[in-house]
Scaffold this motif. Structure first.
Motif, PDB file in Angstrom:
ATOM      1  N   UNK A 212      18.863   2.541 -18.723  1.00 35.99           N
ATOM      2  CA  UNK A 212      18.309   2.526 -19.798  1.00 35.99           C
ATOM      3  C   UNK A 212      18.031   3.865 -19.433  1.00 35.99           C
ATOM      4  N   UNK A 213      17.584   4.541 -20.773  1.00 38.31           N
ATOM      5  CA  UNK A 213      17.323   5.549 -20.695  1.00 38.31           C
ATOM      6  C   UNK A 213      16.147   5.794 -20.969  1.00 38.31           C
ATOM      7  N   UNK A 214      15.253   6.781 -19.443  1.00 36.31           N
ATOM      8  CA  UNK A 214      13.675   6.456 -19.326  1.00 36.31           C
ATOM      9  C   UNK A 214      12.800   7.517 -20.214  1.00 36.31           C
ATOM     10  N   UNK A 215      12.097   7.050 -21.165  1.00 37.40           N
ATOM     11  CA  UNK A 215      10.930   8.543 -20.998  1.00 37.40           C
ATOM     12  C   UNK A 215       9.884   8.301 -20.878  1.00 37.40           C
ATOM     13  N   UNK A 216       8.599   8.800 -22.169  1.00 42.30           N
ATOM     14  CA  UNK A 216       7.825   8.675 -21.723  1.00 42.30           C
ATOM     15  C   UNK A 216       6.994   7.142 -22.158  1.00 42.30           C
ATOM     16  N   UNK A 217       7.739   6.923 -22.054  1.00 44.63           N
ATOM     17  CA  UNK A 217       7.153   5.846 -23.819  1.00 44.63           C
ATOM     18  C   UNK A 217       7.152   5.058 -22.983  1.00 44.63           C
ATOM     19  N   UNK A 218       8.276   4.362 -21.767  1.00 41.53           N
ATOM     20  CA  UNK A 218       8.456   3.667 -21.166  1.00 41.53           C
ATOM     21  C   UNK A 218       7.056   3.385 -19.908  1.00 41.53           C
ATOM     22  N   UNK A 219       6.682   1.977 -19.938  1.00 32.41           N
ATOM     23  CA  UNK A 219       5.476   1.900 -18.715  1.00 32.41           C
ATOM     24  C   UNK A 219       5.945   1.248 -17.513  1.00 32.41           C
TER      25      UNK A 219
ATOM     26  N   UNK B 138      17.811  10.259 -32.379  1.00 35.31           N
ATOM     27  CA  UNK B 138      18.130  11.388 -32.138  1.00 35.31           C
ATOM     28  C   UNK B 138      17.794  10.646 -30.505  1.00 35.31           C
ATOM     29  N   UNK B 139      17.712  10.225 -29.701  1.00 36.21           N
ATOM     30  CA  UNK B 139      18.049   9.440 -28.329  1.00 36.21           C
ATOM     31  C   UNK B 139      18.667   8.698 -28.606  1.00 36.21           C
ATOM     32  N   UNK B 140      19.290   8.288 -27.139  1.00 39.15           N
ATOM     33  CA  UNK B 140      20.020   7.562 -26.847  1.00 39.15           C
ATOM     34  C   UNK B 140      18.860   6.677 -25.773  1.00 39.15           C
ATOM     35  N   UNK B 141      17.629   6.451 -26.299  1.00 40.77           N
ATOM     36  CA  UNK B 141      16.871   5.624 -26.175  1.00 40.77           C
ATOM     37  C   UNK B 141      17.323   3.784 -26.508  1.00 40.77           C
ATOM     38  N   UNK B 142      17.273   2.920 -26.265  1.00 40.61           N
ATOM     39  CA  UNK B 142      17.424   1.857 -26.110  1.00 40.61           C
ATOM     40  C   UNK B 142      15.095   1.243 -26.447  1.00 40.61           C
ATOM     41  N   UNK B 143      14.998   0.291 -27.544  1.00 39.40           N
ATOM     42  CA  UNK B 143      14.244  -0.544 -27.659  1.00 39.40           C
ATOM     43  C   UNK B 143      13.943  -2.170 -26.546  1.00 39.40           C
ATOM     44  N   UNK B 144      13.095  -1.656 -25.626  1.00 37.48           N
ATOM     45  CA  UNK B 144      12.723  -2.420 -25.157  1.00 37.48           C
ATOM     46  C   UNK B 144      11.314  -3.168 -25.217  1.00 37.48           C
ATOM     47  N   UNK B 145      11.054  -3.865 -24.406  1.00 36.96           N
ATOM     48  CA  UNK B 145       9.908  -4.191 -23.989  1.00 36.96           C
ATOM     49  C   UNK B 145       8.529  -3.368 -23.082  1.00 36.96           C
ATOM     50  N   UNK B 146       9.610  -2.446 -22.541  1.00 44.38           N
ATOM     51  CA  UNK B 146       9.150  -1.639 -21.808  1.00 44.38           C
ATOM     52  C   UNK B 146       8.780  -0.227 -21.651  1.00 44.38           C
TER      53      UNK B 146
ATOM     54  N   UNK C 185       5.887  14.471 -27.743  1.00 40.18           N
ATOM     55  CA  UNK C 185       7.084  14.050 -28.063  1.00 40.18           C
ATOM     56  C   UNK C 185       7.888  13.395 -29.016  1.00 40.18           C
ATOM     57  N   UNK C 186       6.881  12.358 -29.565  1.00 35.89           N
ATOM     58  CA  UNK C 186       7.201  12.196 -30.608  1.00 35.89           C
ATOM     59  C   UNK C 186       7.872  12.568 -31.816  1.00 35.89           C
ATOM     60  N   UNK C 187       6.786  14.012 -32.350  1.00 33.38           N
ATOM     61  CA  UNK C 187       7.526  14.519 -33.157  1.00 33.38           C
ATOM     62  C   UNK C 187       8.208  15.765 -33.094  1.00 33.38           C
ATOM     63  N   UNK C 188       7.951  16.140 -31.972  1.00 32.13           N
ATOM     64  CA  UNK C 188       9.246  17.449 -31.490  1.00 32.13           C
ATOM     65  C   UNK C 188      10.756  16.824 -31.989  1.00 32.13           C
ATOM     66  N   UNK C 189      10.646  15.302 -30.629  1.00 28.00           N
ATOM     67  CA  UNK C 189      11.833  14.730 -30.984  1.00 28.00           C
ATOM     68  C   UNK C 189      12.339  14.574 -32.478  1.00 28.00           C
ATOM     69  N   UNK C 190      11.612  14.137 -33.510  1.00 29.64           N
ATOM     70  CA  UNK C 190      12.031  13.827 -34.312  1.00 29.64           C
ATOM     71  C   UNK C 190      11.802  14.953 -35.565  1.00 29.64           C
TER      72      UNK C 190
END
Length: 217
Positions: free
Chosen positions: A60-67, A106-114, A158-163
């Motif tokens: 899982x790709x970890x980002x600042x969106x992960x809790x 734009x990323x390799x992020x997968x939506x998860x509950x985190x 982070x979101x704005x720069x990513x998209x």
């Protein structure tokens, strides 16, 4: 601007009405139908991704969106909370879905509950800022989303720069996503009808005359 081309009668106006994207004549805004299919799509995506991550060696790709842990609120409860307290137009939730898809592409992020909750509050906030005539500041959205103001500021950047700051949504894209949500809503209605009738997936041959219709004719 919150209606996002909803006045164009040639662009799926029936779908907009079914999803609750238009205000009533008296301006009374009820809980829009769009929240249910949106939550359903996200929940199914999260479930699918978490099953995939558990069954494979995919990291899982970890980002600042992960809790550190998954929030106690379900996706539907969280979406309802955002709508209740943010005061944003229902169209914002369609636009937010588009933004989340752009982020994922734009990323390799997968939506998860985190990560889904943080991505939701960030994308809805950006949608409100971009298409609504009035919106709150980041501190208010942070309280609604259950994060600190400083964290939401970082998530927003982070979101704005990513998209690549691609916040513009064409009418055709908006219409396509609305159609997808309408199909999801129709599927949910069928599921509820089946459950109300007590019918299992392997349809029985018993007389179904005792099954009352769940939709008024």
């Amino acid at each position: 601007m919150g209606t996002l081309a909803l006045d164009n009668e040639n662009v799926g106006s029936d779908v907009y009405c079914h999803l609750g994207l238009k205000e009533s004549a008296k301006g009374v805004m009820k809980i829009p139908r769009v929240l249910s299919p949106l939550s359903s799509l996200l929940e199914r995506c999260v479930q699918k991704n978490e099953m995939l991550l558990e069954a494979t060696d995919i990291k899982e790709v970890m980002t600042i969106f992960h809790g550190l842990r998954a929030p106690t609120l379900s996706i539907r409860q969280y979406v309802d909370r955002i709508f209740k307290y943010s005061g944003c137009s229902p169209s914002c939730f369609v636009v937010a879905q588009i933004y989340v898809d752009r982020f994922i592409q734009c990323t390799e992020v997968r939506l998860t509950s985190f990560n889904v909750h943080r991505l939701l509050i960030t994308s809805v906030m950006l949608a409100a800022k971009f298409i609504d005539d009035a919106f709150f500041n980041n501190a208010y959205y942070a309280k609604v989303g259950g994060v600190s103001t400083s964290e939401l500021n970082r998530l927003e950047m982070k979101f704005l720069f990513t998209i690549d700051f691609r916040l513009q949504v064409s009418i055709e894209t908006f219409k396509r996503y609305c159609s997808q949500l309408e199909k999801e809503a129709a599927g949910l209605q069928i599921e509820r009808s089946i459950q109300a009738c007590g019918i299992k997936e392997n349809w029985s041959n018993k007389d179904d005359s005792t099954c009352a219709p769940t939709v008024a004719r």
